[in-house]
Design a protein around this motif. Sequence first.
Motif, PDB file in Angstrom:
ATOM      1  N   ASN A 125      -2.094  -0.133  -0.351  1.00 24.91           N
ATOM      2  CA  ASN A 125      -1.221  -0.656  -1.394  1.00 24.91           C
ATOM      3  C   ASN A 125       0.245  -0.320  -1.156  1.00 24.91           C
ATOM      4  O   ASN A 125       1.131  -0.930  -1.752  1.00 24.91           O
ATOM      5  CB  ASN A 125      -1.660  -0.108  -2.764  1.00 24.91           C
ATOM      6  CG  ASN A 125      -2.998  -0.685  -3.180  1.00 24.91           C
ATOM      7  OD1 ASN A 125      -3.289  -1.856  -2.926  1.00 24.91           O
ATOM      8  ND2 ASN A 125      -3.830   0.134  -3.795  1.00 24.91           N
ATOM      9  N   ARG A 169       2.428  -3.343   0.027  1.00 24.79           N
ATOM     10  CA  ARG A 169       2.661  -4.470  -0.891  1.00 24.79           C
ATOM     11  C   ARG A 169       1.724  -5.641  -0.616  1.00 24.79           C
ATOM     12  O   ARG A 169       2.159  -6.759  -0.287  1.00 24.79           O
ATOM     13  CB  ARG A 169       4.125  -4.910  -0.812  1.00 24.79           C
ATOM     14  CG  ARG A 169       5.106  -3.789  -1.166  1.00 24.79           C
ATOM     15  CD  ARG A 169       6.545  -4.256  -1.100  1.00 24.79           C
ATOM     16  NE  ARG A 169       7.474  -3.180  -1.384  1.00 24.79           N
ATOM     17  CZ  ARG A 169       7.921  -2.858  -2.599  1.00 24.79           C
ATOM     18  NH1 ARG A 169       7.491  -3.520  -3.656  1.00 24.79           N
ATOM     19  NH2 ARG A 169       8.769  -1.876  -2.748  1.00 24.79           N
ATOM     20  N   ARG A 213      -1.276 -11.692  -1.118  1.00 23.59           N
ATOM     21  CA  ARG A 213      -2.379 -12.260  -1.899  1.00 23.59           C
ATOM     22  C   ARG A 213      -1.929 -13.383  -2.826  1.00 23.59           C
ATOM     23  O   ARG A 213      -2.742 -14.181  -3.284  1.00 23.59           O
ATOM     24  CB  ARG A 213      -3.031 -11.152  -2.730  1.00 23.59           C
ATOM     25  CG  ARG A 213      -3.836 -10.162  -1.876  1.00 23.59           C
ATOM     26  CD  ARG A 213      -4.335  -9.022  -2.707  1.00 23.59           C
ATOM     27  NE  ARG A 213      -5.205  -8.133  -1.928  1.00 23.59           N
ATOM     28  CZ  ARG A 213      -5.350  -6.840  -2.165  1.00 23.59           C
ATOM     29  NH1 ARG A 213      -4.685  -6.280  -3.164  1.00 23.59           N
ATOM     30  NH2 ARG A 213      -6.152  -6.117  -1.407  1.00 23.59           N
ATOM     31  N   THR A 214      -0.637 -13.446  -3.118  1.00 24.04           N
ATOM     32  CA  THR A 214      -0.132 -14.478  -4.030  1.00 24.04           C
ATOM     33  C   THR A 214       0.584 -15.563  -3.230  1.00 24.04           C
ATOM     34  O   THR A 214       1.118 -15.301  -2.145  1.00 24.04           O
ATOM     35  CB  THR A 214       0.850 -13.866  -5.047  1.00 24.04           C
ATOM     36  OG1 THR A 214       1.915 -13.222  -4.332  1.00 24.04           O
ATOM     37  CG2 THR A 214       0.149 -12.831  -5.913  1.00 24.04           C
ATOM     38  N   ASP A 237       0.190  -7.366  -2.593  1.00 23.26           N
ATOM     39  CA  ASP A 237       0.349  -8.479  -3.536  1.00 23.26           C
ATOM     40  C   ASP A 237       1.194  -9.599  -2.940  1.00 23.26           C
ATOM     41  O   ASP A 237       1.016 -10.776  -3.260  1.00 23.26           O
ATOM     42  CB  ASP A 237       0.978  -7.987  -4.842  1.00 23.26           C
ATOM     43  CG  ASP A 237       2.294  -7.249  -4.614  1.00 23.26           C
ATOM     44  OD1 ASP A 237       2.434  -6.606  -3.549  1.00 23.26           O
ATOM     45  OD2 ASP A 237       3.172  -7.323  -5.493  1.00 23.26           O
ATOM     46  N   SER A 238       2.131  -9.245  -2.048  1.00 24.81           N
ATOM     47  CA  SER A 238       2.969 -10.281  -1.438  1.00 24.81           C
ATOM     48  C   SER A 238       2.177 -11.166  -0.484  1.00 24.81           C
ATOM     49  O   SER A 238       2.623 -12.264  -0.133  1.00 24.81           O
ATOM     50  CB  SER A 238       4.134  -9.636  -0.673  1.00 24.81           C
ATOM     51  OG  SER A 238       3.652  -8.882   0.431  1.00 24.81           O
TER      52      SER A 238
END
Length: 535
Positions: free
Chosen positions: A101, A104, A109-110, A106-107
Amino acid sequence: MNFSARLYKKTAHYLTAGYLLAIAIQAFGSDDNASQAIRQSFAASPSACAATLAAAGTAGSSLLHEFYAQEAFLPLWQEPSRRAALLHELEQLADDGLNPNEYRLDSLRTPLPKGIQQRACADLLISHSYLLALQHLSRGRVAQESLEPFWRAPGSDSPTPRHSVLSLAVQGLDNLPAAFATARPTLFQYQQLRRAYAERRRLPLSEWPAIPGGRLLRPDMRDARVPLLIERLAAEGYIDERPAVASDRYDAALVAAMQRFQTRHGLQADGLIGPDSLTALNTSAAARLAQLRVNLERWRWLAGDIEAQTLLVNIAGGQLGYYRDHQLLWQGRAQVGRPERQTPQLKSLVSRLTLNPTWTVPPTIMREDKLPEIRRDLGYLASHQLRVLDRDGNPLDPTKVDWQHPGGIILRQDAGPKNPLGQLVIRFANPFSVYLHDTPSQHLFSKSPRAFSSGCVRIEGIVELLDTLLPADDCAEIARLLASGETREFPLRERLPIVLAYWTAEVDADGELILRNDLYARDQNVLAALQRHTY
């Protein structure tokens, strides 16, 4: 397939490719627009991607700029398959004891934002995570120097330096698994420790009771703590079957299980349960898992220092290994510095041997050990065969020395069977005045842990080590010189890398995981640093 069908399939393929290209251009404009947006992110003040560049820091921002410069400032992560591949590699870092994590995820996965500048910033953020991960994997997550200083002698650099993070990143864009595999240390110890950590972190953490302190527990004694000991050893499988009837006797079967436990924890396998064994028994499963994580970090620090041919001292384990072509050819027990006089971590080059050495008392030992004894009894000098010399090596009369203020003197012990350095010293440049040497205190090698010295490393069987280390004719000449009893210097034909390092977890030659007590109480500081966020 007929001609019409083949033509239809080929036309459909080009139409699909063209459609995807059109989507990419629509999303990010042209390549020129995309490149311009990324260039402006570095050049503009304030930058439209200021938050991303600030997260990278000054050094990271410079590396990021260089990375994009090598790729003509084109966007690098617009292709979903490349982002997915990077996401997979970052997730695997959990097996290296790193926190995925932190990079990042999330950068990845989105979906990417729609605006050109926003997509440029997202691209930079993903690249920063990529570069950071490669750096952590190949060099270490935290700075070694701030936690466990490691001195390197000039000229001791490895002849095969590690890949730079930039070269790894550029070459790895089209093969991300290969980039991460190359960044990850290939050392046997790292690979084996990583495997052990990966297996353990996926299992539920075992629990066991704490065993109170008390008297030294010897075989066949009765003690109220024995039922707790049985439960503790059974929790990790050292006992196959618990006794049907509870007993407080420390019987032969339990002693044998305890000896297996001691062996796996780098302790003297004598079955006696004292403070060191209690420390190992009472260390929780969670703490042991964290210990593996800490030592993975240490091996990342060490990866660039371990050469194909190396003398390698494990300070925490009290062991010396000699490696050639990365294969262990010789291993012996070592005595290292006491916690109050720790053996330093370093890399140097062995240059010479001292045969039948004299011993000049180092300043710290003189000040803290010898002077108090001499002040109590001047006869201490004669009983320990110590001569008093001036700075030029001229003998002095001990009765005429002011022992309360004895500046400008040297204490020296001649070669002989009682000399603390024994028959042989292995010397290498360092600012700590430490070296490897023989010792008359052979009985201490059977102990564990073996922290008895004032910083130097005493080696069991050091003369036998030379048979593996040096050519046969050199060994014959050394044997002749040793037999003469004279003090001689013997230069080596080729300098040999030597590394003194500290680690508390390893996989031994039999594939067994060894988890040692933390001799110098360093693990917790490394763990705390690993757990701190960098964003």
